[in-house]
Design an enzyme around this catalytic site. Sequence first.
Site, PDB file in Angstrom:
ATOM      1  N   SER A 105       0.800  -1.224   0.000  1.00  0.00           N
ATOM      2  CA  SER A 105       0.000   0.000   0.000  1.00  0.00           C
ATOM      3  C   SER A 105       0.832   1.272   0.000  1.00  0.00           C
ATOM      4  CB  SER A 105      -0.936   0.001   1.209  1.00  0.00           C
ATOM      5  OG  SER A 105      -0.183  -0.145   2.397  1.00  0.00           O
ATOM      6  N   ASP A 138       2.656  -5.837  12.420  1.00  0.00           N
ATOM      7  CA  ASP A 138       2.017  -6.300  11.185  1.00  0.00           C
ATOM      8  C   ASP A 138       2.264  -7.796  11.038  1.00  0.00           C
ATOM      9  OD1 ASP A 138       1.020  -6.828   8.693  1.00  0.00           O
ATOM     10  OD2 ASP A 138       2.118  -5.238   7.666  1.00  0.00           O
ATOM     11  N   ASN A 176       6.082 -10.880   5.792  1.00  0.00           N
ATOM     12  CA  ASN A 176       7.122 -10.169   6.539  1.00  0.00           C
ATOM     13  C   ASN A 176       8.137 -11.105   7.190  1.00  0.00           C
ATOM     14  OD1 ASN A 176       5.946  -7.732   5.915  1.00  0.00           O
ATOM     15  ND2 ASN A 176       4.758  -7.616   7.808  1.00  0.00           N
ATOM     16  N   LYS A 230      13.394  -0.488  -1.202  1.00  0.00           N
ATOM     17  CA  LYS A 230      11.984  -0.185  -0.964  1.00  0.00           C
ATOM     18  C   LYS A 230      11.695   1.242  -1.426  1.00  0.00           C
ATOM     19  CE  LYS A 230       8.637  -0.497   2.870  1.00  0.00           C
ATOM     20  NZ  LYS A 230       8.523  -0.864   4.304  1.00  0.00           N
ATOM     21  N   ASP A 264       9.909  -6.368   7.449  1.00  0.00           N
ATOM     22  CA  ASP A 264       9.219  -5.080   7.365  1.00  0.00           C
ATOM     23  C   ASP A 264       9.007  -4.512   8.764  1.00  0.00           C
ATOM     24  OD1 ASP A 264       7.296  -3.000   7.088  1.00  0.00           O
ATOM     25  OD2 ASP A 264       6.645  -3.864   5.195  1.00  0.00           O
TER      26      ASP A 264
END
Length: 442
Positions: free
Chosen positions: A135, A282, A287, A153, A301
């Site tokens: 996102s 998360d 991840n 990233k 992450d």
Amino acid sequence: MSQERTLPKSRQSRLWQMGKLAGGMVSGAISESVKLARQGDKPSMRKAFLTPDNMRRIGDRLSEMRGAAMKIGQLISMEGGELLPPELSALLERLRENAHSMPLGEVAAVLKTAWGENWQTQFTHFSFTPIAAASIGQVHEATLKDGRKLAIKLQYPGVKQSIDSDVDNVATLLSWLNLLPKEMDVESLLKEAKHQLHLEADYRHEARMLALFAQQADPRFYQIPTILDALSCDTVLAMDYLEGIPVKEVFDAQRAIREQVGEHYLALALKEVFVTGVVQTDPNFANYRYEPDSKRLQLLDFGATREYATQRRDTLKLLLRGSLEADRDQLNQASTQLGYVIQDDPEAFKQGMVNLLMLVSTPLREPVYDFSRSNLAQEMKDMVLDLRVDQGYSRVPPTDILYLHRKLGGLYMMLKALKVKLPVRELCQAILADDENTPGDT
């Protein structure tokens, strides 16, 4: 891999996208109402809007917009998942892994802005096809001239600037369509959504969290990428590429491997929550990776990492002790201190919350808990629904506790997917024993 799609960057263009979505959904609802009426079925607003075509429209538009337009769905699911229409709940869950990626030209423009005109001279290889798209940004594989392999990233252009308006626009749309539970504290949710998203869009903050996490991790069991500061900035995060396999590939491995991964994952979560207070909230399986040669988990992450102060962790330890000992008085005390209930709440609410905490902590009171046979998630969902609907309990826990729900829910789903039997009680007791033997702050 996700489709390439140019990201609408300005507030006006993103608002226009939301307007197109609303218009398309209204048209779809009218068509559905007419069809239902012809079939002799009395159409309701909810039934007319919750059609597969309308769910597809929402998914396609939010995936195209990315940013907060996608992320807010996660927070909505966290707070009111058991009260959401199942069609909407399933849609919001799918959005987690369904972002469109940037076209090649936009990738080049982001890198030129971050690294300058001749940025490619630093690399022997840079893959313009992302290996992951979410996102807030997407990830690319690259190799420096010295042979160091990196994961790069990149943040989508305009995402950071559109957070506040996106959150408001998506919430307005869902409220207008009557898709949000009446019990949901929408204002608090929106405030937290904006705060969390601004943090996740701050790549320098993520770099600090990653470094802090690395200081406290156990290198025998966990591997964390090192940030390359020279190539990192507000919109780009460069870090070591970890060569492990996706943790999902371990789900069908030999039992010994699955149980080792599960025990390491559980031990890591317990350390985060009760010892260091640096919690990656998360729980997305993407991840986490696994390195077969070293038999270590790899963590990827850190955008959703939150810090929990010593006082908060002390209350969580009280909750842990009460759960281990099935001590309802300790659980009631911890429930009040954590904000699940307040002193003036009816005794039935307080006892209902203690019952819920007793249920959730069932694995802590068994010598070995078999996650493969567990139905705990459904039992918990049924009890929460009873508290909220039948008994009228509607208080939303504090935001930091909601994120722990997300963390621990992901932990449960991981262990269930690994199909493991683990000595949960023993590992939790070890956490408390280490705490009692450590002088001063943890």
